[in-house]
Design an enzyme around this catalytic site. Structure first.
Site, mmCIF file in Angstrom:
data_model
loop_
_atom_site.group_PDB
_atom_site.id
_atom_site.type_symbol
_atom_site.label_atom_id
_atom_site.label_comp_id
_atom_site.label_asym_id
_atom_site.label_seq_id
_atom_site.Cartn_x
_atom_site.Cartn_y
_atom_site.Cartn_z
ATOM 1 N N GLU A 1 -0.075 8.852 6.319
ATOM 2 C CA GLU A 1 0.940 8.385 5.370
ATOM 3 C C GLU A 1 2.141 9.316 5.301
ATOM 4 O OE1 GLU A 1 -1.730 7.668 1.949
ATOM 5 O OE2 GLU A 1 -1.464 5.548 2.434
ATOM 6 N N ARG B 1 -10.791 6.537 5.253
ATOM 7 C CA ARG B 1 -11.190 6.594 3.845
ATOM 8 C C ARG B 1 -11.998 5.352 3.520
ATOM 9 N NH1 ARG B 1 -5.371 5.523 0.727
ATOM 10 N NH2 ARG B 1 -4.903 3.572 1.751
ATOM 11 N N TRP C 1 2.422 1.235 6.333
ATOM 12 C CA TRP C 1 1.332 0.411 6.885
ATOM 13 C C TRP C 1 1.764 -1.007 7.232
ATOM 14 C CZ3 TRP C 1 1.186 -3.299 3.160
ATOM 15 C CH2 TRP C 1 1.513 -2.924 1.850
ATOM 16 N N ASN D 1 -10.574 4.384 -6.142
ATOM 17 C CA ASN D 1 -9.200 3.992 -5.823
ATOM 18 C C ASN D 1 -9.212 2.659 -5.104
ATOM 19 O OD1 ASN D 1 -6.329 4.923 -5.792
ATOM 20 N ND2 ASN D 1 -6.580 4.443 -3.623
ATOM 21 N N GLU D 2 -8.479 1.710 -5.642
ATOM 22 C CA GLU D 2 -8.369 0.388 -5.010
ATOM 23 C C GLU D 2 -9.721 -0.035 -4.438
ATOM 24 O OE1 GLU D 2 -5.119 0.489 -2.230
ATOM 25 O OE2 GLU D 2 -3.651 0.151 -3.801
ATOM 26 N N PHE E 1 4.916 9.232 6.757
ATOM 27 C CA PHE E 1 6.233 8.582 6.703
ATOM 28 C C PHE E 1 6.343 7.595 5.547
ATOM 29 C CE2 PHE E 1 5.984 9.995 11.149
ATOM 30 C CZ PHE E 1 7.043 10.892 11.091
ATOM 31 N N HIS E 2 5.360 7.648 4.651
ATOM 32 C CA HIS E 2 5.431 6.827 3.432
ATOM 33 C C HIS E 2 6.402 7.504 2.473
ATOM 34 C CE1 HIS E 2 4.138 4.640 -0.130
ATOM 35 N NE2 HIS E 2 3.285 3.929 0.585
ATOM 36 N N GLU F 1 0.662 2.097 -8.955
ATOM 37 C CA GLU F 1 1.318 2.496 -7.700
ATOM 38 C C GLU F 1 2.343 1.457 -7.300
ATOM 39 O OE1 GLU F 1 -1.192 3.056 -4.302
ATOM 40 O OE2 GLU F 1 -2.709 4.131 -5.424
HETATM 41 C C1 GAL Z 1 -2.493 2.268 -1.614
HETATM 42 C C2 GAL Z 1 -3.413 3.460 -1.846
HETATM 43 C C3 GAL Z 1 -2.661 4.766 -1.828
HETATM 44 C C4 GAL Z 1 -1.724 4.809 -0.665
HETATM 45 C C5 GAL Z 1 -0.784 3.638 -0.749
HETATM 46 C C6 GAL Z 1 0.254 3.616 0.329
HETATM 47 O O1 GAL Z 1 -3.185 1.183 -1.112
HETATM 48 O O2 GAL Z 1 -4.077 3.335 -3.073
HETATM 49 O O3 GAL Z 1 -3.605 5.812 -1.752
HETATM 50 O O4 GAL Z 1 -2.445 4.755 0.515
HETATM 51 O O5 GAL Z 1 -1.527 2.458 -0.655
HETATM 52 O O6 GAL Z 1 1.101 2.508 0.227
#
Ligand code: GAL
Length: 661
Positions: free
Chosen positions: A346, A103, A306, A141-142, A348-349, A298
């Site tokens: 993601e 991304r 990560w 986004n970010e 396992f997030h 978030e």
């Molecule tokens: C942020 C991002 C999200 C997701 C999240 C996971 O940096 O905006 O889309 O990836 O981390 O922790």
């Protein structure tokens, strides 16, 4: 009070959506961010648009009374665009061009990306600009998370344009960059490149400007998207989710461009005290929002995906983290993401709805949090009490972290974190603010390693001190001007007169090396040959090491100087004294930890205020009960409180205080 998270329904068959809505209702979700990574679903080919699915999602959400933060969907491009325009892919500092397949694979200065992204934004804004579910717009986004520095030829050309604007002529640029050093004098604009990897240390002034340019390039993208939104969807607030703990963009500069400041924060499991980082982030976001409420866009219900080891949150930590953000100014609590993915990097997030489904401890915890957040609605719009400001600055950090410093162990943010952490352990709230903030409202201003300091900042700080405010400056502050040129006549040039000290030479300490101070404290990281002028009181001196006998801590009237990095307990003791002299007190009287090893803060205690009404937040991360003087109604337990308020280990309270008590 917004409560919810990123909702990515495009990852699921439509029959799952109605279950999503039922469960969202159960959890108290009233706010979701939709479409962040949907570009390929919305525009599967250059001339094909598919909005039907998003129409259905928005209508369903509207029917369920859930408000939507609609993303412009520009954060990740579809494959056809990257294939048609490979020159749009960003290039890293070693000259390697990214391939498509993750991304943010776009160069912030790419005109092709700009054109296609704005076409998408226009489609979105025209179609949904007055949709009844729409609460706000979420640009990209970010911005800069993965592509903040691009070194491709397009970026180099854009950098040159930015430099022409900043300097007007090459003579001014050569002067600012000090190009007499190492044969770098530029004779033509075309000779200037983005400062990619070179054979030796790169020009620090050029690097600093490249950081500024890169932040501005992303800001330009934000503004371009926002302006399209405003044209087609007037009156709807626009945000983008910042990452204030990251070096990518100058968040203080961006803050005023956002209708609502929002931030993302994730606990870093490898830190000794992840909640200290959280508190610092929240206080910085409040600084970006110029003390107004902001939105936690978030965070996570539990582990991320990560970090080297992705630690799950202990039971109760979700509530503690969320409330710490609210305690420090957030008007809304949102997560990445609503439903845990089953595919992709993601998967396992953690999420609000975990893989285990609704019959899980985690989902039950989310539902409990939802009920608490609902009760917190009454404090929306209130502000956070703070009598202390801590100055931070992205350009100063960029310059400090550049090459060729006396010690590579001195890194941006470290001193700020130490002072912020020490204040937090005393229960004192501070705003983390930019150097151009209005200082007049504070009693104490901390200036931790503000290496780069422009003249206006130096003057503002001196002016604040001369009108009776207390200022504490630490080592390696005020060293260079806006172009990273040393201020002459003895360090710290920007603050020499204010502090009444002159430093002739630095004697940085090695990792693990310490120096004794005459009053029994311990200095680490840094020492220096420092002379106090007449009228400056020397509060402590080095008692060993290379500058034994020199001043380490001084005070001239209300201006304090700390020429080294103190160990945590020594720093805490110093701040007890400085805050007392400055008349700074915690929101409620707290029993001070006994002398000796105090450790990191084990609580967050802050107060929010709206007119006469106040709310006291007490978040107890320690192992023993906290007892504080507060009476009123606790919005967490929904019970009446008569002083003393007792908060169990790991517990939280938000007391609507009885006015006039
Ligand atoms: C942020 C991002 C999200 C997701 C999240 C996971 O940096 O905006 O889309 O990836 O981390 O922790």
């Amino acid at each position: 009070m917004p409560f919810g998270g990123d909702y990515n329904p495009e990852q699921w068959p439509e029959e799952v959506w109605s279950e999503d809505l039922d469960l969202m209702k159960r959890a108290g979700v009233n706010f979701v961010t939709v479409g962040v990574f949907s570009w390929a679903r919305l525009q599967p080919a250059l001339d094909r648009w598919e909005f039907g699915w998003l129409d259905r999602v928005l209508n369903l959400l509207h029917g369920a009374g859930i408000r939507v933060d609609l993303a412009t969907a520009t954060a990740a491009t579809p494959p056809w665009l990257a294939r048609a325009h490979p020159e749009m892919l960003p290039v890293d500092e070693r000259g390697v061009r990214a391939t498509f397949g993750s991304r943010q694979t776009w160069c912030p200065s790419s005109p092709v990306y700009r054109e296609h992204s704005l076409a998408l934004v226009e489609q979105m804004a025209r179609r949904y600009g007055s949709h009844p579910a729409l609460a706000m717009w979420h640009v990209s986004n970010e911005l800069g998370c993965h592509n903040s520095r691009c070194y491709c030829p397009t970026s180099s050309a854009a950098f040159r344009t930015w430099l022409r604007h900043r300097y007007g002529g090459l003579a001014a640029l050569n002067e600012a960059w000090g190009t007499t050093v190492w044969s770098q004098a530029y004779g033509d604009w075309d000779q200037i490149e983005a400062p990619a990897t070179s054979s030796a240390d790169r020009n620090p002034s050029q690097l600093l400007d490249f950081h500024r340019f890169s932040s501005d390039a992303l800001l330009e993208q934000y503004r371009a998207e926002r302006d399209v939104l405003r044209r087609w969807s007037p009156g709807v607030p626009v945000t983008t989710n910042l990452m204030v703990r990251s070096p990518f963009v100058d968040c203080f500069g961006w803050g005023p461009e956002l209708d609502i400041v929002s931030n993302d924060h994730y606990l870093l499991g490898f830190l000794p005290d992840p909640s200290a980082d959280l508190a610092y982030a929240a206080d910085t976001t409040r600084g970006c929002a110029r003390r107004q409420p902001w939105l936690l866009m978030e965070h996570s219900t539990s582990a991320v995906s990560w970090q080297p080891v992705n630690k799950a949150k202990e039971p109760g930590e979700m509530l503690r983290s969320s409330l710490t953000h609210v305690a420090r100014g957030a008007d809304g609590v949102a997560f990445f993401q609503w439903r845990a993915s089953v595919v992709g990097p993601e998967k396992f997030h953690s999420a609000m709805l975990p893989h285990a489904g609704p019959d899980s401890d985690r989902f039950a915890e989310v539902c409990r949090l939802g009920r608490v957040v609902e009760r917190l609605s009454e404090l929306r719009g209130s502000t956070v009490d703070a009598d202390v400001a801590l100055l931070a600055d992205w350009p100063s950090s960029w310059a400090l972290d550049g090459p060729g410093k006396p010690s590579s162990l001195v890194r941006s943010g470290a001193a700020a974190n130490a002072y912020h952490g020490a204040l937090r352990s005393l229960g004192v709230t501070c705003d983390v603010v930019p150097p151009d903030a209005d200082l007049g409202r504070y009693r104490l201003v901390l200036v931790p390693t503000l290496y780069l300091c422009d003249d206006a900042t130096a003057e503002a700080i001196a002016g604040f001190a001369s009108s009776g405010g207390h200022v504490l400056v630490t080592f390696f502050s005020g060293i260079v001007d806006v172009n990273d040129h040393v201020r002459l006549g003895g360090y710290p040039g920007g603050f020499r007169d204010l502090l009444g000290v002159t430093v002739e030479e630095f004697f940085p300490l090695d990792r693990g090396e310490t120096v004794r101070l005459a009053n029994g404290g311990t200095a680490t990281l840094w020492s220096e040959r420092c002379r106090a002028a007449e009228g400056t009181a020397v509060l402590d001196t080095y008692a060993s090491g290379p500058v034994s006998g020199n001043a380490a801590i001084t005070r001239r009237d209300t201006a304090w100087y700390v020429g080294t990095a103190l160990e945590a307990d020594d720093l805490r003791s110093l701040l007890v004294r400085v805050t007392a002299e400055a008349g700074v007190r915690p929101p409620v009287p707290l029993p001070l930890a006994p002398a000796g090893r105090s450790g990191p803060a084990t609580f967050d205690i802050t107060r929010r205020r709206s007119g006469e009404q106040t709310w006291l937040f007490v978040i107890n991360r320690g192992e023993s009960e906290l007892s504080v003087d507060a009476s009123g109604h606790d919005l967490v337990s929904d019970t009446t409180v008569v002083s003393p308020l007792r908060v169990a280990p790991g517990g939280c309270a938000v007391v609507r205080e009885t006015p006039g008590r």
